[in-house]
Write a protein that holds these residues in place. Structure first.
Motif: not given
Length: 343
Positions: A108-115, A224-225, A237-239, A308-311
């Motif tokens: 749910r966070t940018v750091e956790d999604a991208f690490a 499509n995403l 934000g997702a984009l 984070a969801f977009g990633c």
């Protein structure tokens, strides 16, 4: 003295060929576009459709394509046809619900999604680019390029929709990256054109949309995403999360794909497309992480979960696509719906 020759007249691109459907929904969309009529779907057809299946994903792709170049013989005004938009909204809801269900435990966070994306995987066995770099064959490179053409021939276009939805630091950084993607003022350097040159080296047809009929559902879902996120301001934000994920993972993958093209003798333009992305996207990664994302969060901190969801959605769909391709190749089958021919 003979009269001067008339200046050549530019002929408008008629748009890509409109393909037939793969089920009740996509047939209804294709028939509606071809006939100029409302789509005729049975009540409940959308909810009964497989959200990952050929029928729903092709339906969405056809409807989204009206916002890009449209189709030959289809009235441009159908882009905003209320009947088509109602159907698209229902298809999007089905697709998004399935994504959110699959990603209910995603970061749910940018750091956790991208690490996890910032380190090379210990086991690269599932990576398409690792496979292609070390043991891929020319026919596999051709299939990979044909599949990716549905994205790369409109590379950066869906992400451009986010620009008017950003402000200040995030907007300036996003425009700087997109300027590079669109050739920095030179038409021959537009990344979509560089990919068309790659396709020619590989004996493929670089016509926009040429390989739609060959594209399976996992590829359609990944394309499509971007359109889903891009066409909705509420998903800005997702984009940004999608765009950042693409840029973060592009440079190392492009290095391996450039090696694959070189090893298989694919041609200079084929190798150059990926070599160009090694350096450019290494820079873009830093800008998108530290300027676009940080700038957007400074303006709208409430969008962090969306980023984070977009990633996470991007990684999920890319993994599904990679699994589809590797399963086919591991069994010495084509990953496309029909075999390629020399162009």
């Amino acid at each position: 003295m003979p009269p001067p020759s008339p200046a050549p007249v530019a002929v408008a691109d008629p748009g890509p060929h409109l393909v037939g459907g793969r089920g009740v929904l996509s047939c209804a969309v294709s028939d509606a576009l071809r006939a100029g009529s409302p789509p005729q779907c049975a009540p409940g057809a959308v909810q009964e459709a497989d959200p990952w299946g050929e029928d729903l994903q092709l339906s969405l792709y056809l409807l989204y394509e009206l916002h890009y170049r449209g189709f030959d013989g289809v009235d441009d005004a159908r882009e905003w046809d209320p009947d088509l938009l109602r159907l698209r909204q229902a298809l999007e809801a089905r697709f998004l619900d399935a994504l959110r269900t699959e990603l209910s435990d995603a970061p749910r966070t940018v750091e956790d999604a991208f690490a996890p994306l910032l380190v090379e995987p210990i086991d690269p066995s599932g990576s398409l680019s690792h496979h292609l770099a070390t043991e891929g064959e020319l026919w596999q490179l051709r299939e990979y390029a044909a599949l990716r053409s549905l994205y790369h021939l409109k590379e950066a276009d869906p992400h451009a929709w986010v620009i008017p939805r950003l402000t200040g630091r995030a907007k300036a950084a996003m425009v700087a990256i997109e300027y590079d993607e669109f050739g920095a003022g030179r038409a021959d350097r537009i990344h979509a054109q560089l990919f068309a040159d790659l396709m020619i080296d590989l004996g493929l047809d670089p016509t926009y949309g040429r390989y739609l009929d060959q594209a399976p559902a996992p590829l359609l879902a990944s394309v499509n995403l971007m359109s889903l996120f891009g066409l909705h301001r509420a998903m800005r934000g997702a984009l940004v999360g999608h765009f950042a994920c693409v840029e973060v993972t592009s440079s190392p993958g492009s290095r391996r794909l450039a090696k694959a093209m070189r090893r298989c003798g694919a041609g200079p333009a084929a190798e150059h497309f990926y070599a160009e992305h090694v350096e450019a996207d290494a820079v873009h990664e830093q800008v998108v992480r530290h300027e676009v994302i940080d700038g957007l969060l400074a303006d709208e901190p409430g969008l962090e979960e969306d980023i984070a969801f977009g990633c996470a959605a991007t990684v999920f769909l890319e993994d599904r696509l990679a699994s589809h391709i590797r399963e086919a190749w591991d069994h010495e089958r084509s990953a496309l719906r029909m075999l390629l021919h020399e162009h």
